[in-house]
Design a protein around this motif. Structure first.
Motif, PDB file in Angstrom:
ATOM      1  N   ILE A 188     -14.100 -12.998 -14.400  1.00 47.40           N
ATOM      2  CA  ILE A 188     -14.208 -14.522 -14.460  1.00 47.40           C
ATOM      3  C   ILE A 188     -12.864 -14.786 -14.889  1.00 47.40           C
ATOM      4  CG2 ILE A 188     -14.656 -16.495 -16.099  1.00 47.40           C
ATOM      5  CD1 ILE A 188     -17.597 -15.086 -16.337  1.00 47.40           C
ATOM      6  N   LEU A 189     -12.350 -13.986 -15.714  1.00 55.30           N
ATOM      7  CA  LEU A 189     -10.732 -14.063 -15.998  1.00 55.30           C
ATOM      8  C   LEU A 189      -9.882 -14.215 -15.014  1.00 55.30           C
ATOM      9  CD1 LEU A 189      -9.402 -14.816 -18.776  1.00 55.30           C
ATOM     10  CD2 LEU A 189      -8.892 -12.506 -19.125  1.00 55.30           C
ATOM     11  N   ARG A 190     -10.155 -13.128 -14.088  1.00 58.47           N
ATOM     12  CA  ARG A 190      -9.201 -13.014 -12.811  1.00 58.47           C
ATOM     13  C   ARG A 190      -9.491 -14.256 -12.070  1.00 58.47           C
ATOM     14  NH1 ARG A 190     -10.064 -11.088  -7.947  1.00 58.47           N
ATOM     15  NH2 ARG A 190      -8.536 -10.014  -6.843  1.00 58.47           N
ATOM     16  N   ARG A 191     -10.513 -14.620 -11.819  1.00 59.85           N
ATOM     17  CA  ARG A 191     -10.834 -15.562 -10.632  1.00 59.85           C
ATOM     18  C   ARG A 191     -10.164 -16.997 -11.423  1.00 59.85           C
ATOM     19  NH1 ARG A 191     -13.997 -16.450  -6.383  1.00 59.85           N
ATOM     20  NH2 ARG A 191     -14.910 -18.462  -6.111  1.00 59.85           N
ATOM     21  N   MET A 192     -10.431 -17.268 -12.846  1.00 58.12           N
ATOM     22  CA  MET A 192      -9.928 -18.320 -13.407  1.00 58.12           C
ATOM     23  C   MET A 192      -8.246 -18.417 -13.446  1.00 58.12           C
ATOM     24  SD  MET A 192     -10.060 -19.114 -17.563  1.00 58.12           S
ATOM     25  CE  MET A 192     -11.929 -19.429 -17.318  1.00 58.12           C
ATOM     26  N   VAL A 193      -7.580 -17.266 -13.554  1.00 56.67           N
ATOM     27  CA  VAL A 193      -6.212 -17.225 -13.283  1.00 56.67           C
ATOM     28  C   VAL A 193      -5.690 -17.392 -11.896  1.00 56.67           C
ATOM     29  CG1 VAL A 193      -4.102 -15.709 -13.458  1.00 56.67           C
ATOM     30  CG2 VAL A 193      -5.676 -15.722 -15.362  1.00 56.67           C
ATOM     31  N   LYS A 194      -6.479 -16.985 -10.949  1.00 58.43           N
ATOM     32  CA  LYS A 194      -6.355 -17.137  -9.626  1.00 58.43           C
ATOM     33  C   LYS A 194      -6.285 -18.486  -9.140  1.00 58.43           C
ATOM     34  CE  LYS A 194      -7.342 -15.157  -5.094  1.00 58.43           C
ATOM     35  NZ  LYS A 194      -8.358 -14.146  -4.301  1.00 58.43           N
TER      36      LYS A 194
ATOM     37  N   VAL B  91     -21.136 -29.510 -20.179  1.00 52.36           N
ATOM     38  CA  VAL B  91     -20.913 -28.104 -20.928  1.00 52.36           C
ATOM     39  C   VAL B  91     -21.446 -28.299 -22.334  1.00 52.36           C
ATOM     40  CG1 VAL B  91     -19.344 -26.274 -21.442  1.00 52.36           C
ATOM     41  CG2 VAL B  91     -19.243 -27.323 -19.257  1.00 52.36           C
ATOM     42  N   VAL B  92     -21.135 -29.426 -23.028  1.00 55.95           N
ATOM     43  CA  VAL B  92     -21.484 -29.434 -24.227  1.00 55.95           C
ATOM     44  C   VAL B  92     -22.923 -29.464 -24.518  1.00 55.95           C
ATOM     45  CG1 VAL B  92     -21.152 -31.126 -26.325  1.00 55.95           C
ATOM     46  CG2 VAL B  92     -19.399 -30.181 -24.880  1.00 55.95           C
ATOM     47  N   LEU B  93     -23.485 -30.336 -23.489  1.00 50.68           N
ATOM     48  CA  LEU B  93     -24.974 -30.479 -23.567  1.00 50.68           C
ATOM     49  C   LEU B  93     -25.847 -29.060 -23.163  1.00 50.68           C
ATOM     50  CD1 LEU B  93     -27.272 -32.564 -23.781  1.00 50.68           C
ATOM     51  CD2 LEU B  93     -27.163 -33.069 -21.306  1.00 50.68           C
ATOM     52  N   LYS B  94     -25.358 -28.412 -22.174  1.00 52.40           N
ATOM     53  CA  LYS B  94     -25.953 -27.206 -21.663  1.00 52.40           C
ATOM     54  C   LYS B  94     -25.974 -26.448 -23.143  1.00 52.40           C
ATOM     55  CE  LYS B  94     -27.099 -28.287 -17.426  1.00 52.40           C
ATOM     56  NZ  LYS B  94     -28.319 -28.250 -16.844  1.00 52.40           N
TER      57      LYS B  94
ATOM     58  N   ILE C  63     -12.361 -25.065  -9.380  1.00 57.37           N
ATOM     59  CA  ILE C  63     -12.656 -23.890  -9.431  1.00 57.37           C
ATOM     60  C   ILE C  63     -12.000 -23.445 -10.752  1.00 57.37           C
ATOM     61  CG2 ILE C  63     -11.898 -21.424  -8.800  1.00 57.37           C
ATOM     62  CD1 ILE C  63     -11.602 -22.533  -5.945  1.00 57.37           C
ATOM     63  N   PHE C  64     -11.153 -23.843 -11.318  1.00 56.81           N
ATOM     64  CA  PHE C  64     -10.689 -23.513 -12.645  1.00 56.81           C
ATOM     65  C   PHE C  64     -11.583 -24.004 -13.843  1.00 56.81           C
ATOM     66  CE2 PHE C  64      -8.324 -24.715 -16.519  1.00 56.81           C
ATOM     67  CZ  PHE C  64      -7.785 -23.444 -16.957  1.00 56.81           C
ATOM     68  N   PHE C  65     -12.236 -25.098 -13.878  1.00 54.22           N
ATOM     69  CA  PHE C  65     -12.959 -25.452 -14.669  1.00 54.22           C
ATOM     70  C   PHE C  65     -14.359 -25.007 -14.545  1.00 54.22           C
ATOM     71  CE2 PHE C  65     -10.035 -28.991 -15.237  1.00 54.22           C
ATOM     72  CZ  PHE C  65     -10.126 -29.212 -16.787  1.00 54.22           C
ATOM     73  N   PHE C  66     -14.955 -24.630 -13.258  1.00 46.10           N
ATOM     74  CA  PHE C  66     -16.270 -23.931 -13.130  1.00 46.10           C
ATOM     75  C   PHE C  66     -16.108 -22.434 -13.891  1.00 46.10           C
ATOM     76  CE2 PHE C  66     -16.899 -25.991  -8.567  1.00 46.10           C
ATOM     77  CZ  PHE C  66     -17.086 -26.941  -9.239  1.00 46.10           C
ATOM     78  N   GLN C  67     -15.019 -21.844 -13.773  1.00 42.14           N
ATOM     79  CA  GLN C  67     -14.675 -20.597 -14.395  1.00 42.14           C
ATOM     80  C   GLN C  67     -14.683 -20.705 -15.818  1.00 42.14           C
ATOM     81  OE1 GLN C  67     -15.166 -17.959 -12.534  1.00 42.14           O
ATOM     82  NE2 GLN C  67     -15.179 -19.175 -10.501  1.00 42.14           N
ATOM     83  N   LEU C  68     -14.042 -21.907 -16.223  1.00 41.52           N
ATOM     84  CA  LEU C  68     -13.985 -21.864 -17.648  1.00 41.52           C
ATOM     85  C   LEU C  68     -15.452 -22.350 -18.364  1.00 41.52           C
ATOM     86  CD1 LEU C  68     -12.319 -22.704 -20.222  1.00 41.52           C
ATOM     87  CD2 LEU C  68     -12.324 -24.756 -19.544  1.00 41.52           C
ATOM     88  N   VAL C  69     -16.126 -23.147 -17.461  1.00 40.16           N
ATOM     89  CA  VAL C  69     -17.660 -23.328 -18.167  1.00 40.16           C
ATOM     90  C   VAL C  69     -18.381 -21.887 -17.853  1.00 40.16           C
ATOM     91  CG1 VAL C  69     -19.857 -24.272 -17.378  1.00 40.16           C
ATOM     92  CG2 VAL C  69     -17.874 -25.736 -17.108  1.00 40.16           C
TER      93      VAL C  69
ATOM     94  N   LEU D 281     -19.712 -16.218 -23.675  1.00 40.73           N
ATOM     95  CA  LEU D 281     -19.337 -16.169 -24.780  1.00 40.73           C
ATOM     96  C   LEU D 281     -20.638 -16.500 -25.609  1.00 40.73           C
ATOM     97  CD1 LEU D 281     -15.788 -17.555 -25.424  1.00 40.73           C
ATOM     98  CD2 LEU D 281     -16.579 -15.276 -25.103  1.00 40.73           C
ATOM     99  N   LEU D 282     -21.550 -17.532 -25.110  1.00 42.56           N
ATOM    100  CA  LEU D 282     -22.621 -18.095 -25.839  1.00 42.56           C
ATOM    101  C   LEU D 282     -23.736 -17.027 -25.775  1.00 42.56           C
ATOM    102  CD1 LEU D 282     -24.293 -20.122 -27.197  1.00 42.56           C
ATOM    103  CD2 LEU D 282     -25.066 -20.833 -25.023  1.00 42.56           C
TER     104      LEU D 282
END
Length: 629
Positions: free
Chosen positions: A196-202, A354-357, A507-513, A519-520
């Motif tokens: 996820i981190l690699r795809r987020m940075v990309k 995201v907050v709701l889910k 794509i960036f926000f998808f990976q952030l979510v 983490l949850l």
């Protein structure tokens, strides 16, 4: 020609024909020096290897999963919606890697190292009475079987759940299956985190580095967008749609940027107040949704009558699904009323979804902990909720069943909404005409809602890696089917959104979510590991305390034995002043007597000082060396 001969630029990147490139290569060779066979073979091998690599990459892109479908979706609906389907493919890859890791390190060694004669099977009915599934009275056998499949009770004794992973003694094997079972979920989460981190940075938007005022020139898109390798009419149509969507996106972004630059201070203050108002309203909706989930869970725990048990068993997942279905729709409606830019609208809606889910899953996990482990309450207060510690000796299976039901329910909700809501709506809109049906129109494909649905399912899968190790296999099947269901819904039952957004920011926000969901999901696994770690530490401490007590008792016993030996030895020695003694106090007699082990101090386990006997020597005031009476 002199410049080309002296240039160090590779010949293959020069903008010349092949005949000119060969001539330039000959000019670069030194005069009078012929190329050796070895150099010719090496150059030929490099050329062949480069061509094979390019062919392999083209073949990989052509034979990749869903490449044709992704190209069609991107051309017809834009790269923003295409990024959602690319996200589905990425999640499918993560689940397959997780399944491969779990199978390779846990499942296959467990089957391979299982002893040939495991002995009598364990009686799970006695150990896990809560996991037994008795047939419901008045219900057919098929319905009972179907209900057990949906609730997971039909797979209690399979490798789907925690209870079936029973390993024998590990003294004969150097591979610890128990340790592998504990570490494999951690390794899977770490692998997913790195991906996820690699795809987020990309996928970071380039404008974050180039600045907000940077815009690519439209002339470059006009003169270089067309692909002249296209031959078919269908491909040409898709490419025209793609270029048109790109121009619409550029013009809309330019219009919003111009309006933003022309705003006055009063308009900016009004815009800020509107932004705060929308966020406050959405926050109140989130609080109400979380309260509904809490009270639904409490009601399902307070009422456990047999007549309502089957219905109340799915009440918390049903309320969670209803909240997650209505919440994003209300969020999108409130955000669209304020006429935000497309990227701002998508990101704002996505953040609140995201907050709701995550809050919904957090409340579900907390209520599950209260039910199964009595977390946050005393056992006396748990008795009113039907809590029985004997019924949850195998609480891992119970947690796995709840997560299995939540995953099944989410997928069934996706199928039901696609074929029972979107399809009839499209058929009614096409059949009837009028102002109401024109207003209703087809469903708009909402990217934030669909992304959050799939992220919720993936988060549940990560939460169940310890309790339900083969849940990634089930989720892989669900993602594979979801791709085709969503594709059918998009192409047949939905309409293109009038507001388009770029794939880079989405794509960036998808990976952030997805990272927040990871983490949850790590919280329940961290809880399990910290139970295990504390149990090991406490058990080791108790075992050490027992060993210390045994050693102390053994030391006292040994000292007492030595004192008894001293008493026996002193009894065998002759009395002072007897006829065969060498004198009243000869040095030989004194040297032959045993001395105290700790003179002047009481030894552990010693019988203590004895009263002085008449006639005892002054050199033995405690009477330690005097014979027994």
């Amino acid at each position: 020609m002199e410049r080309l001969c002296l240039s160090q630029q590779p010949v293959r990147v020069l903008p010349y024909a092949m005949v000119d490139k060969r001539f330039i290569r000959q000019l670069r060779e030194p005069e009078g020096v012929k190329t050796s066979c070895w150099q010719q073979w090496r150059r030929r091998r490099q050329t062949v290897g480069r061509r094979l690599g390019e062919a392999a990459r083209r073949l990989t892109r052509g034979c990749g999963l869903w490449e044709g479908a992704l190209y069609e979706i991107g051309g017809l609906f834009g790269t923003g919606i295409q990024s959602y389907f690319t996200f589905l493919r990425f999640l499918l890859l993560l689940n397959l890697l997780t399944l491969l890791l779990t199978s390779g390190f846990v499942l296959l060694p467990l089957v391979w190292l299982r002893p040939p004669d495991p002995g009598p099977a364990l009686n799970f009915t006695l150990q896990c009475p809560g996991s037994g599934h008795l047939p419901q009275p008045g219900v057919s056998k098929f319905n009972n079987l179907l209900w057990n499949v949906f609730t997971g009770r039909a797979f209690n004794n399979t490798y789907l759940f925690y209870g079936a992973y029973r390993a024998g003694p590990e003294s004969s094997s150097t591979y610890s299956i128990r340790l592998a079972y504990l570490l494999s979920p951690l390794a899977c989460l770490l692998l997913c985190f790195c991906g996820i981190l690699r795809r987020m940075v990309k996928g970071l938007p380039q404008k974050m580095f180039l600045g907000q005022d940077y815009r690519s020139p439209l002339s470059a898109k006009v003169f270089s967008s067309w692909d002249f390798c296209i031959r078919g009419q269908e491909a040409a149509t898709i490419k025209r749609h793609e270029i048109s969507n790109e121009f619409k996106m550029e013009l809309e972004e330019g219009r919003h940027l111009l309006l933003l630059q022309q705003q006055t201070r009063a308009q900016r203050a009004c815009h800020l107040l509107t932004y705060l108002r929308v966020n406050i309203l959405i926050g109140l909706l989130v609080v109400g949704a979380i309260s509904a989930i809490f009270w639904a869970t409490k009601y399902s725990q307070d009422n456990k009558e047999e007549s309502l048990f089957l219905l109340l068993q799915y009440l918390p997942p049903g309320v969670i699904a209803l909240v997650n279905f209505l919440g994003p729709l209300l969020f999108v409606f409130l955000v669209q009323l304020e006429n935000y830019p497309p990227n701002t609208e998508v990101n704002l809606t996505l953040i609140w979804c995201v907050v709701l889910k995550l809050a919904s899953l957090g409340m579900f996990s907390f209520s599950l902990g209260q039910t199964v482990l009595c977390i946050g309450r005393s056992k006396t207060s748990c008795e009113s909720y039907g809590y029985n510690a004997c019924d949850y000796q195998c609480w891992e299976n119970s947690v796995g069943e709840q997560l299995y039901k939540l995953s099944i329910f989410n997928f069934l909700l996706t199928v039901a909404f696609a074929f029972l809501v979107s399809l009839p709506r499209r058929m009614l809109v096409e059949r009837f005409s009028g102002r109401f049906w024109a207003w209703l129109d087809r469903e708009e494909f909402l990217v934030p809602k669909n992304v959050l649905d799939i992220v919720e399912g993936q988060t549940v899968t990560w939460m169940g890696l310890f309790y339900c190790p083969l849940l990634p296999l089930l989720n892989s099947v669900f993602i594979f089917l979801t791709f085709y269901i969503k594709k059918y819904t998009l192409l047949r039952n939905s309409r293109a959104s009038p507001r388009r957004f770029r794939a880079s920011s989405s794509i960036f926000f998808f990976q952030l979510v997805l990272l927040l969901g990871l983490l949850l999901a790590a919280v329940p696994l961290g809880y399990v590991v910290s139970s295990l770690v504390l149990t090991v530490c406490i058990s080791q401490s108790q075992a050490s305390s027992r060993a210390i007590r045994r050693l102390r008792k053994q030391l006292v016993w040994q000292v007492q034995e030595k004192w008894h030996l001293v008493d026996d030895l002193s009894r065998l020695l002759p009395e002072p002043g007897s006829g065969d003694s060498l004198g009243p106090e000869s040095p030989v007699s004194r040297a032959s007597r045993p001395r105290s082990f700790c003179p002047g101090f009481p030894c552990p386990g010693s019988p203590g000082p004895r009263p002085r006997r008449p006639g005892s020597s002054l050199e033995d005031p405690a009477g330690c060396l005097s014979p027994r009476p």
